[in-house]
Motif scaffolding. Structure first.
Motif, mmCIF file in Angstrom:
data_model
loop_
_atom_site.group_PDB
_atom_site.id
_atom_site.type_symbol
_atom_site.label_atom_id
_atom_site.label_comp_id
_atom_site.label_asym_id
_atom_site.label_seq_id
_atom_site.Cartn_x
_atom_site.Cartn_y
_atom_site.Cartn_z
ATOM 1 N N ILE A 99 0.839 -1.209 0.000
ATOM 2 C CA ILE A 99 0.000 0.000 0.000
ATOM 3 C C ILE A 99 0.873 1.258 0.000
ATOM 4 N N ILE A 100 1.949 1.234 0.785
ATOM 5 C CA ILE A 100 2.848 2.391 0.841
ATOM 6 C C ILE A 100 3.500 2.608 -0.516
ATOM 7 N N LYS A 101 4.020 1.523 -1.089
ATOM 8 C CA LYS A 101 4.723 1.661 -2.375
ATOM 9 C C LYS A 101 3.809 2.208 -3.458
ATOM 10 N N GLU A 102 2.553 1.738 -3.433
ATOM 11 C CA GLU A 102 1.623 2.201 -4.467
ATOM 12 C C GLU A 102 1.283 3.673 -4.285
ATOM 13 N N ALA A 103 1.400 4.168 -3.037
ATOM 14 C CA ALA A 103 1.038 5.559 -2.779
ATOM 15 C C ALA A 103 2.176 6.520 -3.123
ATOM 16 N N LEU A 104 3.413 6.046 -2.979
ATOM 17 C CA LEU A 104 4.564 6.932 -3.206
ATOM 18 C C LEU A 104 5.053 6.845 -4.639
ATOM 19 N N PRO A 105 5.768 7.862 -5.097
ATOM 20 C CA PRO A 105 6.317 7.803 -6.463
ATOM 21 C C PRO A 105 7.293 6.650 -6.609
ATOM 22 N N ASP A 106 7.460 6.210 -7.852
ATOM 23 C CA ASP A 106 8.359 5.084 -8.122
ATOM 24 C C ASP A 106 9.769 5.343 -7.624
ATOM 25 N N GLY A 107 10.404 4.282 -7.164
ATOM 26 C CA GLY A 107 11.817 4.399 -6.813
ATOM 27 C C GLY A 107 12.094 4.964 -5.446
ATOM 28 N N VAL A 108 11.039 5.339 -4.697
ATOM 29 C CA VAL A 108 11.298 5.879 -3.363
ATOM 30 C C VAL A 108 11.569 4.728 -2.405
ATOM 31 N N ASN A 109 12.625 4.869 -1.618
ATOM 32 C CA ASN A 109 13.006 3.841 -0.677
ATOM 33 C C ASN A 109 12.305 4.059 0.661
ATOM 34 N N ILE A 110 11.825 2.969 1.238
ATOM 35 C CA ILE A 110 11.168 3.111 2.536
ATOM 36 C C ILE A 110 11.981 2.334 3.569
ATOM 37 N N SER A 111 12.471 3.027 4.586
ATOM 38 C CA SER A 111 13.298 2.340 5.573
ATOM 39 C C SER A 111 12.446 1.361 6.364
ATOM 40 N N MET A 145 -12.862 12.398 13.427
ATOM 41 C CA MET A 145 -11.412 12.310 13.538
ATOM 42 C C MET A 145 -10.699 13.249 12.564
ATOM 43 N N GLU A 146 -11.482 14.040 11.853
ATOM 44 C CA GLU A 146 -10.938 14.967 10.864
ATOM 45 C C GLU A 146 -10.310 14.265 9.664
ATOM 46 N N PHE A 147 -10.940 13.149 9.277
ATOM 47 C CA PHE A 147 -10.537 12.477 8.044
ATOM 48 C C PHE A 147 -11.696 12.547 7.051
ATOM 49 N N GLN A 148 -12.319 13.749 6.968
ATOM 50 C CA GLN A 148 -13.461 13.896 6.057
ATOM 51 C C GLN A 148 -13.125 13.494 4.636
ATOM 52 N N ARG A 149 -11.869 13.671 4.250
ATOM 53 C CA ARG A 149 -11.481 13.363 2.878
ATOM 54 C C ARG A 149 -11.657 11.873 2.566
ATOM 55 N N VAL A 159 -3.080 4.706 5.599
ATOM 56 C CA VAL A 159 -1.677 4.360 5.341
ATOM 57 C C VAL A 159 -1.149 5.172 4.154
ATOM 58 N N GLN A 160 -1.952 5.250 3.088
ATOM 59 C CA GLN A 160 -1.545 6.023 1.902
ATOM 60 C C GLN A 160 -1.336 7.481 2.280
ATOM 61 N N ASP A 161 -2.293 8.004 3.033
ATOM 62 C CA ASP A 161 -2.278 9.400 3.438
ATOM 63 C C ASP A 161 -1.050 9.735 4.281
ATOM 64 N N LEU A 162 -0.804 8.907 5.285
ATOM 65 C CA LEU A 162 0.316 9.132 6.196
ATOM 66 C C LEU A 162 1.638 9.073 5.431
ATOM 67 N N THR A 179 2.195 9.513 2.106
ATOM 68 C CA THR A 179 2.408 10.615 1.162
ATOM 69 C C THR A 179 2.641 11.943 1.879
ATOM 70 N N TYR A 180 1.885 12.185 2.941
ATOM 71 C CA TYR A 180 2.069 13.438 3.677
ATOM 72 C C TYR A 180 3.490 13.521 4.235
ATOM 73 N N SER A 181 3.913 12.429 4.864
ATOM 74 C CA SER A 181 5.233 12.415 5.485
ATOM 75 C C SER A 181 6.336 12.568 4.452
ATOM 76 N N TYR A 182 6.139 11.943 3.300
ATOM 77 C CA TYR A 182 7.148 12.033 2.255
ATOM 78 C C TYR A 182 7.258 13.463 1.724
ATOM 79 N N ARG A 183 6.083 14.066 1.446
ATOM 80 C CA ARG A 183 6.072 15.425 0.891
ATOM 81 C C ARG A 183 6.672 16.435 1.848
ATOM 82 N N HIS A 184 6.380 16.296 3.149
ATOM 83 C CA HIS A 184 6.828 17.286 4.108
ATOM 84 C C HIS A 184 8.148 16.936 4.762
ATOM 85 N N GLY A 185 8.664 15.780 4.413
ATOM 86 C CA GLY A 185 9.842 15.306 5.116
ATOM 87 C C GLY A 185 11.137 15.673 4.427
ATOM 88 N N SER A 186 12.210 15.523 5.179
ATOM 89 C CA SER A 186 13.521 15.859 4.652
ATOM 90 C C SER A 186 14.061 14.730 3.801
#
Lengths: 147, 129
Positions: free
Chosen positions: A18-30, A76-80, B53-56, B58-65
């Protein structure tokens, strides 16, 4: 029911995907980041559940339902999340309806098949009876001839 | 419940929800006061968690160092928990990290402060008597 610690965690593989699909390609996740997000997701479930439960209790209900979860998101303020969740709910309801109709159709087909099997069976019985009669007649003829 | 488990089913079609509903249910039930959960609520909670999970991420990536390094790090996440109001509920589980040496220094400074306060009190006592 005693829960083991790992039961309150979500599977790593799915979270990572899920994380990989959300982030741009090639981004490394520790590894640490991944584990942190997984923990955050579990906390989110607890927070959402507790919040949704408040709405259920307000409505004097003991069972959490879909609208409780949607109300919780707003609280919870997740209206989106509300619109995509409503769409998912519609899709889920359609799927359930489709499944129900499919299983009802299957049952109808099964019943029809059983009926036609019975018809075949009785037709077979008729044929057998006819054959028996024919045999008897033949026998009679033979007897006559003998005589 | 195995229906909505995997992202793609055997025909390659996309499923509604990837997270395992059975696990989500376990977490939900561990919450006190929750009696029962209807199936739709379970599905929506699972879906909401995915969106979260997607939100957290992407937000962290965009605002992070970590952005310059094309990486998402723990530091980006703990920043998010601290700075974003929506994600503040995560502050306790995503604390900022601090070097051990810094922490020890902080402790020492606190001790010294307390000692000073005690000394001041003693002096004022003496003055009174």
């Amino acid at each position: 029911m005693a829960e083991r610690p790992e039961d309150l965690n979500l599977p790593n593989a799915v979270i990572t995907r899920i994380i990989k699909e959300a982030l741009p390609d090639g981004v490394n996740i520790s590894k640490e980041a991944r584990s942190a997000i997984s923990r955050a997701a579990s906390v989110f479930v607890l927070y959402a559940t507790s919040c949704a439960n408040n709405f259920a209790m307000k409505g004097k209900r003991k069972t959490l339902n879909a609208s409780d979860v949607l109300s919780a998101m707003e609280e919870m303020e997740f209206q989106r999340f509300v619109t995509p969740l409503k769409e998912a709910l519609e899709a889920y309801r359609r799927e359930q309806k489709g499944k129900k109709e499919a299983s009802e159709q299957k049952k109808k087909d099964k019943d029809r098949k059983t009926d036609s099997e019975e018809q075949d069976k009785s037709r077979d019985e008729e044929i057998d009876e006819d054959e028996e009669r024919l045999e008897e007649e033949e026998q009679n003829e033979e007897e006559e001839v003998d005589n | 419940m195995a229906d909505l488990v995997v992202g793609r089913d055997k025909c390659g079609e996309q499923r509604l929800v990837s997270l395992p509903l059975s696990r989500i249910r376990v977490i939900m039930k561990s919450s006190p006061e929750v009696s029962s959960i209807n199936q739709e609520a379970l599905v929506l909670t699972a879906k909401a968690t995915e969106l979260f999970v997607q939100d957290l991420a992407t937000y962290s990536y965009r605002h992070g160092s970590g952005k310059e390094k094309r990486a998402l790090t723990y530091h980006d996440l703990s920043n998010t928990a601290e700075e974003s109001e929506t994600f503040q509920f995560l502050a306790d589980i995503l604390p900022k990290k601090i070097l051990a040496s810094k922490y020890l220094k902080m402790l020492k400074e606190k001790e010294e402060e307390e000692e000073e306060n005690e000394n001041n009190n003693d002096e004022s006592d003496e003055a009174e008597s």
